[in-house]
Design a protein around this motif. Structure first.
Motif, short mmCIF file in Angstrom:
data_model
loop_
_atom_site.label_atom_id
_atom_site.label_comp_id
_atom_site.label_asym_id
_atom_site.label_seq_id
_atom_site.Cartn_x
_atom_site.Cartn_y
_atom_site.Cartn_z
N ARG A 69 0.84 -1.20 0.00
CA ARG A 69 0.00 0.00 0.00
C ARG A 69 0.88 1.26 0.00
NH1 ARG A 69 -3.37 -1.08 4.21
NH2 ARG A 69 -2.19 0.18 5.65
N LEU A 70 1.93 1.26 0.81
CA LEU A 70 2.85 2.41 0.84
C LEU A 70 3.55 2.61 -0.50
CD1 LEU A 70 4.42 2.07 4.39
CD2 LEU A 70 2.93 3.90 3.57
N ARG A 71 4.00 1.51 -1.10
CA ARG A 71 4.66 1.62 -2.41
C ARG A 71 3.71 2.22 -3.46
NH1 ARG A 71 7.01 -3.79 -1.13
NH2 ARG A 71 9.10 -3.33 -0.39
N ARG A 72 2.44 1.79 -3.44
CA ARG A 72 1.47 2.33 -4.39
C ARG A 72 1.26 3.82 -4.17
NH1 ARG A 72 -1.19 -2.53 -3.28
NH2 ARG A 72 -2.67 -1.47 -1.92
N LYS A 73 1.14 4.22 -2.91
CA LYS A 73 0.93 5.64 -2.61
C LYS A 73 2.16 6.46 -2.99
CE LYS A 73 -2.59 5.12 0.87
NZ LYS A 73 -3.09 5.49 2.16
N LEU A 74 3.34 5.96 -2.70
CA LEU A 74 4.57 6.68 -3.07
C LEU A 74 4.70 6.78 -4.58
CD1 LEU A 74 6.99 5.23 -0.40
CD2 LEU A 74 6.19 7.59 -0.55
N SER A 75 4.31 5.73 -5.28
CA SER A 75 4.35 5.76 -6.74
C SER A 75 3.38 6.81 -7.28
CB SER A 75 3.99 4.39 -7.31
OG SER A 75 4.00 4.41 -8.71
N ALA A 76 2.19 6.91 -6.68
CA ALA A 76 1.22 7.92 -7.11
C ALA A 76 1.76 9.32 -6.85
CB ALA A 76 -0.10 7.72 -6.38
N ILE A 77 2.41 9.52 -5.70
CA ILE A 77 3.01 10.82 -5.39
C ILE A 77 4.09 11.16 -6.41
CG2 ILE A 77 4.47 12.04 -3.73
CD1 ILE A 77 2.88 10.51 -1.52
N GLU A 78 4.90 10.16 -6.76
CA GLU A 78 5.96 10.38 -7.75
C GLU A 78 5.38 10.76 -9.11
OE1 GLU A 78 8.61 7.32 -10.05
OE2 GLU A 78 9.46 7.66 -8.06
N GLN A 79 4.29 10.11 -9.50
CA GLN A 79 3.66 10.42 -10.79
C GLN A 79 3.13 11.85 -10.81
OE1 GLN A 79 0.80 7.32 -11.46
NE2 GLN A 79 2.36 5.76 -11.70
N VAL A 80 2.51 12.29 -9.72
CA VAL A 80 2.02 13.67 -9.63
C VAL A 80 3.19 14.64 -9.70
CG1 VAL A 80 0.91 15.34 -8.09
CG2 VAL A 80 -0.10 13.08 -8.40
N SER A 81 4.26 14.32 -9.02
CA SER A 81 5.46 15.16 -9.04
C SER A 81 6.01 15.28 -10.45
CB SER A 81 6.52 14.57 -8.10
OG SER A 81 7.71 15.30 -8.20
N GLU A 82 6.01 14.17 -11.18
CA GLU A 82 6.50 14.20 -12.56
C GLU A 82 5.64 15.11 -13.44
OE1 GLU A 82 6.75 10.18 -13.88
OE2 GLU A 82 8.42 9.73 -12.53
N VAL A 83 4.33 15.07 -13.23
CA VAL A 83 3.43 15.93 -14.01
C VAL A 83 3.75 17.39 -13.73
CG1 VAL A 83 1.04 16.67 -14.29
CG2 VAL A 83 1.58 14.23 -14.21
N PHE A 84 3.92 17.75 -12.45
CA PHE A 84 4.26 19.13 -12.10
C PHE A 84 5.60 19.53 -12.72
CE2 PHE A 84 1.30 18.60 -8.37
CZ PHE A 84 0.41 19.56 -8.81
N THR A 85 6.55 18.63 -12.70
CA THR A 85 7.87 18.92 -13.27
C THR A 85 7.75 19.15 -14.78
OG1 THR A 85 8.98 17.62 -11.58
CG2 THR A 85 10.22 18.04 -13.59
N GLU A 86 6.99 18.30 -15.46
CA GLU A 86 6.80 18.46 -16.90
C GLU A 86 6.12 19.79 -17.23
OE1 GLU A 86 4.70 15.06 -18.40
OE2 GLU A 86 6.26 13.68 -17.73
N VAL A 87 5.11 20.15 -16.46
CA VAL A 87 4.41 21.42 -16.67
C VAL A 87 5.36 22.58 -16.45
CG1 VAL A 87 2.59 22.94 -15.79
CG2 VAL A 87 2.12 20.50 -16.17
N ALA A 88 6.14 22.53 -15.39
CA ALA A 88 7.09 23.60 -15.08
C ALA A 88 8.14 23.73 -16.19
CB ALA A 88 7.77 23.33 -13.74
N GLU A 89 8.59 22.60 -16.73
CA GLU A 89 9.59 22.65 -17.79
C GLU A 89 9.01 23.23 -19.07
OE1 GLU A 89 11.14 18.69 -18.13
OE2 GLU A 89 12.31 18.87 -16.28
N ARG A 90 7.74 22.93 -19.34
CA ARG A 90 7.11 23.49 -20.55
C ARG A 90 6.91 25.00 -20.44
NH1 ARG A 90 2.22 19.85 -20.66
NH2 ARG A 90 3.31 17.93 -20.31
N GLU A 91 6.71 25.48 -19.20
CA GLU A 91 6.47 26.90 -18.99
C GLU A 91 7.74 27.73 -19.05
OE1 GLU A 91 4.27 27.24 -15.37
OE2 GLU A 91 2.46 26.44 -16.27
N ARG A 92 8.89 27.06 -19.05
CA ARG A 92 10.16 27.80 -19.10
C ARG A 92 10.37 28.41 -20.43
NH1 ARG A 92 14.29 23.84 -15.93
NH2 ARG A 92 13.18 23.87 -14.00
#
Length: 92
Positions: A69-92
């Motif tokens: 359960r913890l691994r799944r939640k951490l994976s979901a957090i990582e995926q959200v983080s990646e989306v934010f990173t991708e959005v931030a990189e596109r806005e540069r």
């Protein structure tokens, strides 16, 4: 065994830290960490978190269902983080 990309390494870093993967997989992950400074930095953070949890739990082992359960939640957090990173990189 083929080389891993950064995403695969970070998805499996907990298995590596907890020594819950095969020796062949450990070798591939360790090789990647030795050559990739961003992953090594992330691994350092993960290793520190594990050390804190270990100290707090004094050697108790969590049931497999809790670990999963913890691994799944951490994976979901990582995926959200990646989306934010991708959005931030596109806005540069």
């Amino acid at each position: 065994m083929p080389d891993l990309d950064c995403r695969e390494v970070l998805e499996e870093v907990y298995l590596y830290i907890d020594d819950e993967c095969s020796e062949a997989r450990r070798t591939v992950i360790k090789s990647h960490l030795n050559e990739c400074s961003p992953c090594l930095a992330e691994y350092g953070i993960e290793q520190e978190v594990r050390a804190i949890v270990h100290r707090c739990c004094s050697g108790e082992r969590a049931p497999d269902e809790v670990k999963d359960r913890l691994r799944r939640k951490l994976s979901a957090i990582e995926q959200v983080s990646e989306v934010f990173t991708e959005v931030a990189e596109r806005e540069r």
